[in-house]
Motif scaffolding. Structure first.
Motif, PDB file in Angstrom:
ATOM      1  N   VAL A  68      -0.757  19.565   6.118  1.00  0.00           N
ATOM      2  CA  VAL A  68      -1.319  18.577   6.888  1.00  0.00           C
ATOM      3  C   VAL A  68      -2.491  18.223   6.317  1.00  0.00           C
ATOM      4  N   HIS A  69      -3.114  17.650   5.981  1.00  0.00           N
ATOM      5  CA  HIS A  69      -5.121  17.036   5.201  1.00  0.00           C
ATOM      6  C   HIS A  69      -4.888  16.141   5.571  1.00  0.00           C
ATOM      7  N   LEU A  70      -5.742  15.236   7.555  1.00  0.00           N
ATOM      8  CA  LEU A  70      -5.213  13.851   7.488  1.00  0.00           C
ATOM      9  C   LEU A  70      -6.440  13.212   8.115  1.00  0.00           C
ATOM     10  N   ALA A  71      -7.394  14.684   8.135  1.00  0.00           N
ATOM     11  CA  ALA A  71      -9.105  14.746   8.820  1.00  0.00           C
ATOM     12  C   ALA A  71      -9.896  14.168   7.775  1.00  0.00           C
ATOM     13  N   ALA A  72      -9.971  12.884   8.569  1.00  0.00           N
ATOM     14  CA  ALA A  72     -11.692  11.578   7.481  1.00  0.00           C
ATOM     15  C   ALA A  72     -12.111  10.757   8.335  1.00  0.00           C
ATOM     16  N   ARG A  73     -13.265  10.688   7.866  1.00  0.00           N
ATOM     17  CA  ARG A  73     -13.440   9.113   7.648  1.00  0.00           C
ATOM     18  C   ARG A  73     -12.848   7.977   7.077  1.00  0.00           C
ATOM     19  N   ARG A 106       3.257  24.136   1.403  1.00  0.00           N
ATOM     20  CA  ARG A 106       3.264  22.944   0.983  1.00  0.00           C
ATOM     21  C   ARG A 106       2.044  22.662   1.473  1.00  0.00           C
ATOM     22  N   VAL A 107       1.113  21.592   0.937  1.00  0.00           N
ATOM     23  CA  VAL A 107       0.149  21.103   1.634  1.00  0.00           C
ATOM     24  C   VAL A 107       0.692  19.539   1.175  1.00  0.00           C
ATOM     25  N   LEU A 108       0.090  18.984   1.923  1.00  0.00           N
ATOM     26  CA  LEU A 108       0.378  17.572   2.017  1.00  0.00           C
ATOM     27  C   LEU A 108      -1.502  16.796   1.930  1.00  0.00           C
ATOM     28  N   ILE A 156      -0.076  15.037  -2.997  1.00  0.00           N
ATOM     29  CA  ILE A 156      -1.248  13.592  -2.452  1.00  0.00           C
ATOM     30  C   ILE A 156      -0.468  12.442  -2.174  1.00  0.00           C
ATOM     31  N   VAL A 157      -0.749  12.155  -1.230  1.00  0.00           N
ATOM     32  CA  VAL A 157      -0.295  10.702  -0.705  1.00  0.00           C
ATOM     33  C   VAL A 157      -1.560   9.330   0.017  1.00  0.00           C
ATOM     34  N   ARG A 158      -0.485   8.554  -1.189  1.00  0.00           N
ATOM     35  CA  ARG A 158      -2.177   7.541  -0.546  1.00  0.00           C
ATOM     36  C   ARG A 158      -1.318   6.289   0.643  1.00  0.00           C
TER      37      ARG A 158
END
Length: 326
Positions: A68-73, A106-108, A156-158
């Motif tokens: 689960v990829h959440l890291a971001a600016r 799985r990748v989100l 991809i989730v928005r």
């Protein structure tokens, strides 16, 4: 599941890890910053996603089944795309790390509603109208995901405008303005917005990870709650925090104040209302939530329940801030 979370020390990430703990799942949090909650500390490994070598090492060591990829600016403070390289280049590093191991099923990938701004709605998943450098950087992250040729299922989730405990700005901005009795709401026609209580968003993300591959592979889902009038959200918090409804002021008067506030800001004087803020307060901006709700069900937490839980957290936050001099 054996879940690797990037950005688990952030706002959505903190709530997501709370849910993983409730579910009793094995997980690891990669984040450049330490967790906000002490109980999350043992699951954290310090990692800058711009450091590809370190990402590869940690992915290979943990061997996750789900990412689960959440890291971001996530702020919108800059208009320079290079300031948001963590969102574009960092996502490419995460994609490379996923492809370096065979365990991932799985990748989100977390994007944002800002990849398509108002007016109107996107015609398809690859129809973009990004807002600012932040929206542009997330658009690039989505495109990188599509072209990565991942062997595993990806989604991809928005997120829409997400709120709740551990929000990085609202406790010091909007909710504090409400507490001080300084917020005024624009009159006239209702302004429609897409908001999302963070626990509803976390539950939607978990359901995406649990769904059949055919349901989610290569798909885009907006995560949040159904669009509501902005007044309902603001008034709900006003009643919970102050016991009073929000004050409604004519748009004409607000626009005059916004012009003045913009001038004050230009000469270095702080003022709570500017033209850009006025536009945000009076512009409809809602996202297509129907597909998400049809597939994964209605959000579990009502607006009232989410507000109640958030305000209870806010009381502790403000008490801690007062004690610490923040």
């Amino acid at each position: 599941m054996k879940v690797l979370v990037t950005g688990g020390s952030g706002f959505i990430g903190t709530n997501f890890i709370d849910r993983l703990l409730e579910l009793g799942l094995e997980f690891l949090n990669l984040d450049i910053r330490a967790p906000k909650k002490r109980m999350h500390g043992s699951f954290w490994r310090q990692c800058d996603i711009m450091d590809l070598a370190l990402c590869l090492e940690l992915f290979r060591g943990f061997q996750p089944t789900h990412v689960v990829h959440l890291a971001a600016r996530t702020d919108t403070d800059s208009d320079r795309l290079t300031d948001y390289r963590a969102n574009s280049d960092g996502t490419e590093n995460i994609l490379q790390s996923i492809m370096s191991i065979s365990s991932v099923e799985r990748v989100l990938i977390t994007s944002t509603q800002f990849v398509f701004g108002p007016p109107g709605l996107p015609e398809n998943d690859e129809h973009f109208n990004p807002i600012g450098a932040y929206g542009m950087s997330k658009m690039l992250a989505e495109k990188a995901t599509r072209t990565a040729e991942l062997a595993c299922a990806w989604t991809i989730v928005r997120p829409t405008n997400i709120w709740g405990a551990w929000h990085p700005r609202y406790p010091k901005e909007f909710w504090l303005v409400l507490k001080k009795g300084l917020y005024v709401h624009p009159g006239g026609a209702p302004v429609m917005r897409s908001y999302g209580y963070v626990k509803n968003v976390v539950n939607q993300m978990i359901r995406i990870l649990e769904a059949s591959r055919a349901t989610v592979d290569g798909k885009v889902f907006y995560v949040g709650d159904p669009p509501i009038p902005l007044y309902d959200w603001a008034n709900g918090f006003s009643l919970a925090i102050t016991g009073k409804p929000v004050r409604v002021v004519s748009r004409g008067l607000l626009k005059v104040l916004a012009h003045a506030g913009t001038i004050f800001r230009m000469i270095g004087i702080k003022f709570p209302l500017t033209l850009s803020r006025f536009q945000s307060m009076t512009e409809n901006y809602f996202s297509p939530m129907d597909a998400t709700i049809a597939q994964f069900g209605a959000p579990e937490y009502s607006l009232e329940a989410g507000i109640q839980e958030t305000v209870e957290w806010l009381k502790d936050y403000w008490e801690d801030a007062l004690r610490d001099g923040r």
